[in-house]
Design an enzyme around this catalytic site. Structure first.
Site, PDB file in Angstrom:
ATOM      1  N   HIS A 161       5.007   1.294  13.614  1.00 21.76           N
ATOM      2  CA  HIS A 161       5.711   2.528  13.267  1.00 21.76           C
ATOM      3  C   HIS A 161       4.700   3.672  13.360  1.00 21.76           C
ATOM      4  O   HIS A 161       3.530   3.505  13.029  1.00 21.76           O
ATOM      5  CB  HIS A 161       6.222   2.376  11.832  1.00 21.76           C
ATOM      6  CG  HIS A 161       7.251   3.366  11.436  1.00 21.76           C
ATOM      7  ND1 HIS A 161       6.934   4.685  11.146  1.00 21.76           N
ATOM      8  CD2 HIS A 161       8.586   3.249  11.271  1.00 21.76           C
ATOM      9  CE1 HIS A 161       8.056   5.322  10.825  1.00 21.76           C
ATOM     10  NE2 HIS A 161       9.066   4.480  10.892  1.00 21.76           N
ATOM     11  N   LEU A 184       0.843  -1.197   0.000  1.00 21.62           N
ATOM     12  CA  LEU A 184       0.000   0.000   0.000  1.00 21.62           C
ATOM     13  C   LEU A 184       0.877   1.245   0.000  1.00 21.62           C
ATOM     14  O   LEU A 184       1.669   1.452   0.903  1.00 21.62           O
ATOM     15  CB  LEU A 184      -0.908  -0.009   1.227  1.00 21.62           C
ATOM     16  CG  LEU A 184      -1.842   1.190   1.397  1.00 21.62           C
ATOM     17  CD1 LEU A 184      -2.892   1.195   0.302  1.00 21.62           C
ATOM     18  CD2 LEU A 184      -2.509   1.147   2.765  1.00 21.62           C
TER      19      LEU A 184
END
Lengths: 355, 332
Positions: free
Chosen positions: A235, A131
């Site tokens: 993250h 993505l």
């Protein structure tokens, strides 16, 4: 910058998208394991994608690569993909976190511990991956369109997916780009830095994982606090993607990435929100313009699959503007699938599905 | 100058004092028995062991004391267990290496590992040494090594393999990195629970079931593996000189040194020679070169003497021998 009312469509990637995808990959930089700026690799990937959409790819190879196209100028603004079934030719590894109890009734001792076991649990599962949305297009619902288009594809063609769907979220890294989990564990076994290890797996050179990684189950308590703290953490740039997928019905169930301990979000195919909340509807004239909540609409073609953003107020036909009918290749009377962007009130699949 | 001899029940008062001097709590692994009750039990068990007609090793523990030749003051003690497992099992960590290779990357790694094992259960076990502070290296060597001369004189009582365990570093970083996570208690508390034993079945239930990658541990924990506390180091040196090897095993909780050897590797078995004894003259070199023992199982005694079998009068007396008699000698 795209105009707020840009005409965006998600469609299968084609051979002609190679140059556009190459420059998109460069834009993505080193952040993406499954989308590297390598011309030969991308060309091969597009070939496989084409045969996947055509229905001629083998199960182990099926790779449905989508692009987000700006209809107003033909620009490729993003990429997303579905791997039909992972781990069928080369083993697909994760760590699984298990709870174990060490106890002695006789001495009144009882200790609860966590262990990391090497796992191939995701073998045969369908992976949402690759993505990336160009920074110029990071506005409106473009990101949601690009990501959720894949779920609509699975809703329309469930036979192409396995019984489970998952996505690996990028794990925590500090400001200097270091992964405390990799530094505490993987580094000792792979002897190369985190980016190099990541690179090798993205190039498909995965045998080193099986050959070098610790075979023995590990007690989490052996790892330093900094490493333990980030197990299952994403993250900071990945937080929105995690939220989105959790809204769609995927959840963290104790599987993590072996390098950076990023969480695997998983769901049974049937538990995805799109399975419950999307519905087939006929294209036609709609009554007076009624404010419709945001939604996505896709056609029912596999090799010419198309998804656009379009709300539907519910009940009766779905009206499409001319450009939308062209984009979807669906005229009055045709059936399309509609999917509300947000969950129905009171039905959060992420909560319903949590064990 | 000293003699090594089996413990007698008249030694109890002195041993109790020695135990107090050691400053150790009762029931600590690898240490001398401490406290009147433990010592009574240990002395009684030892008397039984020495007196029994043993044809193969069992649950016997032989207790030896180091006593001064002049006034009989006991300056140290040490134990020799016929079987480390004492009828059940003795658990320790086996130290080894796990090696993996990637042909694809032309890369290999070796990870040091520790795996819990019970293979030492049938080994004979030198343990529980204590020496009064201020004694010299020779006294330490005698205390550590002389019990092996009894094993050499009565091999049917012992195994053909030996281990020697040592207490590890105080407040061991190894305990903090490993064992503490499984017990969630201080090492003191755990020792009290087990009464200093390493053979309780709960050890298996609580300790890690899989090999530990030592190289993942904090550096301090890695460094603690195979170490002995300061007081034990003279014994460790002496037993290495005797022929023991390190690096093979480590203590389960504090990572303390565990030395191992086959009897064929040990001086007390392989380098024993029969030597004619002579009375040492005044002015003979005071530094002892050999352990000297009367060559039979009953009335076991060990003294130190010179390189050609010179022994002092009091040492001869302790051995129950006279000049001209033969004795087994082992170089220190």
């Amino acid at each position: 910058m795209s105009a707020p009312q840009s005409r965006m469509v998600v469609r299968p990637a084609a051979a002609g998208d190679l140059d556009a995808l190459l420059s998109l990959a460069r834009e993505a930089g080193t952040g993406m394991t499954t989308f590297k700026a390598d011309r030969a690799m991308l060309a091969q990937r597009l070939e496989i994608a084409c045969s996947s959409f055509a229905g001629t790819a083998g199960m182990a190879d099926a790779d449905y690569v989508f692009v987000l196209e700006d209809c107003s100028n033909g620009r490729v603004a993003g990429i997303s993909a579905i791997k039909g079934a992972v781990g069928l030719d080369q083993a697909f590894y994760n760590y699984r976190i298990d709870t174990v109890i060490h106890a002695s009734g006789e001495l009144g001792l009882y200790t609860r511990l966590q262990m990391l076991h090497l796992s191939n649990d995701m073998t045969g599962a369908t992976e949402l991956c690759s993505l990336f949305l160009h920074p110029d297009y990071r506005n409106g619902n473009n990101g949601k369109l690009l990501s959720k288009a894949r779920l609509l594809f699975l809703a329309q063609f469930p036979e192409l997916g396995g019984d489970r769907v998952f996505a690996e979220m990028r794990g925590y890294q500090d400001e200097q780009g270091r992964s405390p989990f990799y530094d505490a564990l993987g580094r000792h076994f792979f002897k190369i830095d985190f980016d190099s290890a990541d690179d090798l797996t993205s190039c498909g050179r995965k045998s080193f994982i099986a050959e070098l990684m610790p075979r023995q189950p590990l007690y989490v308590c052996y790892l330093p606090e900094a490493a333990r703290a980030v197990i299952g953490d994403v993250h900071r740039n990945t937080v929105p993607a995690r939220r989105l997928l959790e809204q769609e019905g995927l959840h963290y169930a104790g599987l993590i990435d072996i390098f950076d301990a990023g969480p695997v979000l998983e769901a049974r195919l049937g538990d995805l929100r799109v399975m419950r909340d999307s519905a087939l509807v006929e294209v036609g004239e709609a009554p007076e313009a009624v404010p419709a909540p945001p939604g996505l609409v896709c056609n029912l073609e596999r090799d010419s699959f198309r998804v656009i953003e379009r709300g539907h107020a519910g009940g009766g036909a779905l009206a499409l503007e001319p450009w939308q009918q062209r984009a979807l290749n669906a005229q009055t009377g045709a059936r399309v699938r509609h999917y509300p962007m947000a969950p129905r009130q009171g039905s959060n699949p992420a909560k319903a599905n949590r064990p | 100058m000293h003699v090594i001899r089996p413990v007698q029940d008249t030694d109890l008062a002195q041993l109790t004092e020695l135990g107090e001097l050691s400053g150790m709590a009762a029931g600590r692994a690898h240490r001398m028995p401490v406290g009147r009750a433990s010592l009574e039990q240990a002395v009684a068990a030892s008397l039984d062991a020495f007196a029994a007609a043993v044809s193969e090793p069992g649950a016997q523990t032989y207790l030896f004391v180091l006593a001064r030749l002049d006034d009989g003051t006991i300056d140290g003690c040490a134990s020799l267990q016929a079987q480390a497992g004492a009828g059940s099992a003795c658990f320790a960590f086996r130290r080894h290496v796990l090696r993996q290779i990637s042909a694809d990357l032309e890369m290999a790694h070796e990870m040091r590992a520790l795996t819990m094992c019970s293979e030492l259960s049938s080994y004979s076990h030198l343990v529980g040494r204590y020496l009064r502070p201020g004694m010299d290296a020779q006294a330490a060597a005698m205390l550590a090594r002389a019990p092996l001369l009894y094993a050499a004189a009565a091999p049917q009582r012992f195994a053909s393999n030996f281990i020697a365990s040592f207490p590890g570093l105080p407040d061991s970083p190894f305990w903090h990195a490993v064992g503490r996570n499984f017990f969630e208690r201080s090492l003191e508390d755990v020792e009290t629970l087990f009464g200093g034993a390493r053979c309780h079945p709960a050890v298996v239930e609580m300790m890690p079931h899989f090999p530990i990658y030592l190289d993942l541990m904090p550096i301090a924990a890695q460094a603690a593996v195979g170490q002995a506390d300061a007081a034990s180091r003279p014994f460790l040196r002496a037993l290495m000189a005797e022929g023991f090897q390190g690096g093979g095993y480590a203590g389960l909780f504090d990572g303390g040194a565990v030395l191992h050897a086959a009897s064929a590797d040990l001086s007390c078995f392989a380098r024993k020679t029969d030597t004619r004894l002579a009375l040492a003259r005044d002015g003979d070199d005071d530094v002892a070169h050999q352990m000297i023992t009367a060559p039979h199982e009953a009335g076991f005694r060990v003294v130190l003497g010179g390189p050609s079998g010179q022994v002092s009068a009091s040492a001869l007396n302790a051995l129950g021998l006279a000049p001209g008699h033969y004795a087994a000698c082992v170089p220190l």
